[in-house]
Design an enzyme around this catalytic site. Structure first.
Site, PDB file in Angstrom:
ATOM      1  N   TYR A 313       0.853  -1.187   0.000  1.00 36.10           N
ATOM      2  CA  TYR A 313       0.000   0.000   0.000  1.00 36.10           C
ATOM      3  C   TYR A 313       0.892   1.242   0.000  1.00 36.10           C
ATOM      4  O   TYR A 313       1.761   1.397   0.862  1.00 36.10           O
ATOM      5  CB  TYR A 313      -0.888  -0.031   1.243  1.00 36.10           C
ATOM      6  CG  TYR A 313      -1.997   1.002   1.304  1.00 36.10           C
ATOM      7  CD1 TYR A 313      -2.166   1.972   0.323  1.00 36.10           C
ATOM      8  CD2 TYR A 313      -2.890   1.012   2.366  1.00 36.10           C
ATOM      9  CE1 TYR A 313      -3.186   2.896   0.385  1.00 36.10           C
ATOM     10  CE2 TYR A 313      -3.917   1.938   2.448  1.00 36.10           C
ATOM     11  CZ  TYR A 313      -4.061   2.880   1.462  1.00 36.10           C
ATOM     12  OH  TYR A 313      -5.071   3.804   1.525  1.00 36.10           O
ATOM     13  N   CYS A 314       0.683   2.119  -0.975  1.00 40.09           N
ATOM     14  CA  CYS A 314       1.385   3.402  -1.065  1.00 40.09           C
ATOM     15  C   CYS A 314       2.894   3.153  -1.095  1.00 40.09           C
ATOM     16  O   CYS A 314       3.387   2.414  -1.934  1.00 40.09           O
ATOM     17  CB  CYS A 314       0.966   4.300   0.094  1.00 40.09           C
ATOM     18  SG  CYS A 314       1.543   6.010  -0.029  1.00 40.09           S
TER      19      CYS A 314
END
Length: 592
Positions: A313-314
């Site tokens: 994530y990210c």
């Protein structure tokens, strides 16, 4: 402090006195590099002054705006009530209330919007100006104008005036009380109002699990199975170290972890340590070695003989991509697939965050981080607020402090207030290698002296972009199709960087598009993907889960053991663990 000064003098070209002066300047009056600001505005002024045609065009546009406003005003005073001569931009909701269409407030907001429009003309389309400087100047002028919006003041906001009259000023009384409480909480290093109703381990991050591994950078959580049979291949989630992991395990109704566990997946989660001064010299590659690779070692020991589905994530997705490329280079075949949530791999167009990335700003930021050994999560949150100041600063200011309407806290907002820090050295490397130089996609980023090549990745990829993402713009996320030669399934969902990802089924206001490209197929431009791909109602989670299921084996295995005590991975404590409880309070105390 003296030791820090000596170490900095020995290992960095900048003199410690300069670093200290910049750090003090940044924490007091100037969060942006003076050099970056001076270069941008000088570039704008010089090139604007060079082109007389631009002056003439601006004069004509300004005169036209004034005439349109004058004509509208005359008709309004005559009682004709014409349509507005200028409309707010689609994302601007400050003037939508019917009270803004009454005299003189309709005149005030239109005059303000025309002024914004004039500055937009004055700062765009100037020949010879560097695009980065053009974007920065335009952004800063827009932020300055937003401060002066008539919606921000008691006597020029008809909604506030009406509420004050109706409530005999009690709205202002509530607003003053809320303001003083917020300031007091900030100075004491406490969480915002309402977060006390969302405690980690009680209301948030409550999916049952155990911490089965811990080192100086992360804890590894193994979640307990909730089904009698599970799929053989586990899922390892790598969140960004800029955020607490439990954004993916909020309350049960919107927990991605619970969603996977309830469908027969064995899920592992990395929980990063919240760094302080002692982690100042942690490298970016330390996060790969002691984060992703250490977690894979643990997962492979607990569930031997099975490949792993990596999920990032990210920034965690960027880190996972680097790890996957390096693993492919050394023939490490432990990954079955890779999923990236709002993660950049090509940083050539990083969106509005790129406004704060240039050599001057990065050097200035390094001096800021050098003084205390890390970049404060509180400061990072302020940057995100600054990017969307209309919604996150001024609309909240009007709603809470002028209208006296307390905001309703919810789980995602409580998570957002739980800030994390970033080590000085790692963050400096990340900014320079990725944002500033785009070394990853240019083949210049190295591990152990060998280049990391994304073209080496051969496992299937599922990538998610969000339409309103100001941190990882979806068109930049989509570039994973260009920098790899493997099967890529790309899903574009409505929502922003967080809401678009935390998007459980049952929320009908969301929709998504999805397309799979095989390596042999021609590259489809991002705009063509958006125009040609069917829009589907609902959450993208079921589509991703189906994609995972097709690559994870049947629901035919008994739940695995918790940890592997005999192999060095004992159960240390119950989830959510110890590291997630660390706060950024130290950084708040230092700043205040």
């Amino acid at each position: 402090m003296l030791q820090n000064l000596i170490a900095a003098f020995d290992s960095h070209p900048a003199h410690p006195a300069d670093r200290l002066r910049h750090a003090l300047l940044a924490w007091t009056i100037q969060p942006l590099s003076p050099g970056s600001l001076a270069l941008a505005f000088t570039d704008w002024y010089v090139h604007f002054a060079m082109y007389a045609a631009k002056h003439g065009d601006l004069v004509l546009k300004t005169a036209d705006s004034c005439l349109r406003l004058a004509h509208w005003t005359a008709r309004e005073l005559l009682g004709e009530h014409p349509d507005p001569c200028v409309e707010p931009l689609p994302f601007d909701h400050r003037f939508l209330d019917d009270k803004w269409h009454q005299w003189p407030f309709n005149f005030l907001y239109q005059a303000f919007l025309l002024q914004e429009q004039g500055w937009q003309w004055a700062t765009h389309g100037i020949r010879g100006m560097h695009p980065h400087h053009e974007s920065l100047v335009s952004f800063l002028i827009r932020q300055t104008l937003d401060v002066m919006s008539p919606s921000n003041f008691l006597l020029t906001n008809p909604e506030v005036i009406s509420a004050t009259i109706e409530e005999h000023g009690r709205n202002l009384q509530r607003g003053i009380h809320a303001f003083t409480e917020d300031v007091s909480r900030f100075l004491r290093g406490e969480s915002p109002r309402g977060t006390e109703a969302y405690t980690v381990g009680k209301e948030l991050a409550i999916t049952p699990g155990k911490v089965v591994y811990r080192n100086h950078l992360m804890e590894l959580i193994q979640y307990e199975s909730s089904t009698s049979q599970v799929r053989p291949q586990p899922v390892l989630i790598v969140p960004a170290w800029i955020m607490k992991y439990y954004i993916l395990d909020l309350q049960p109704d919107d927990s991605l972890v619970k969603y996977l566990v309830d469908r027969g997946y064995t899920v592992f989660m990395v929980s990063w340590k919240n760094p302080g001064p002692e982690e100042r010299d942690v490298h970016f590659d330390d996060y790969r070695r002691h984060g992703v690779m250490a977690a894979l070692d643990a997962v492979g020991t607990i569930i031997p003989g099975q490949k792993v589905h990596g999920v990032g994530y990210c920034l965690g997705g960027t880190l996972l991509t680097v790890a996957a490329a390096q693993m492919a280079r050394v023939d490490d075949a432990r990954l079955q697939s890779m999923t990236l949530f709002a993660s950049l791999t090509d940083f050539s167009e990083p969106g509005e965050l790129g406004l704060f990335i240039d050599p001057s700003q990065v050097a200035y930021l390094e001096d800021v981080m050098w003084e205390q050994g890390y970049f404060s999560g509180v400061r990072m949150r302020e940057v995100f607020f600054f990017l969307h100041s209309i919604d996150l600063i001024w609309s909240r200011y009007v709603r809470e402090y002028l209208l006296g309407e307390p905001r309703k806290m919810f789980d995602l907002m409580a998570w957002n207030a739980d800030a994390t820090n970033m080590p000085y050295r790692m963050h400096s490397e990340y900014l320079r290698h990725f944002y500033l130089n785009n070394d990853l996609t240019q083949g210049r980023f190295e591990i152990d002296g060998e280049p990391v090549m994304l073209l080496d990745i051969r496992i299937p990829i599922f990538a998610v972009g969000t339409v309103r993402d100001h941190i990882a713009p979806w068109k930049s996320v989509y570039k994973i199709n260009r920098v790899t030669r493997t099967e890529v399934t790309f899903a574009l969902t409505t929502g922003g960087h967080n809401v678009g990802v935390v998007n459980p089924p049952g929320q009908d206001r969301y929709a998504y598009q999805i397309h799979t490209r095989q390596p042999s197929e021609k590259y489809l431009q991002a705009d063509d993907f958006h125009a040609r791909t069917e829009l589907r109602d609902g959450s993208w989670w079921p589509a991703w889960e189906s994609w995972l299921a097709a690559r994870s084996g049947d629901l035919a295995c008994p739940p695995p053991r918790m940890g592997a005590p005999d192999e060095g991975y004992p159960v240390l404590m119950a989830a959510p663990g110890m590291y997630v409880m660390e706060t950024a309070r130290l950084s708040i105390e230092r700043e205040t």
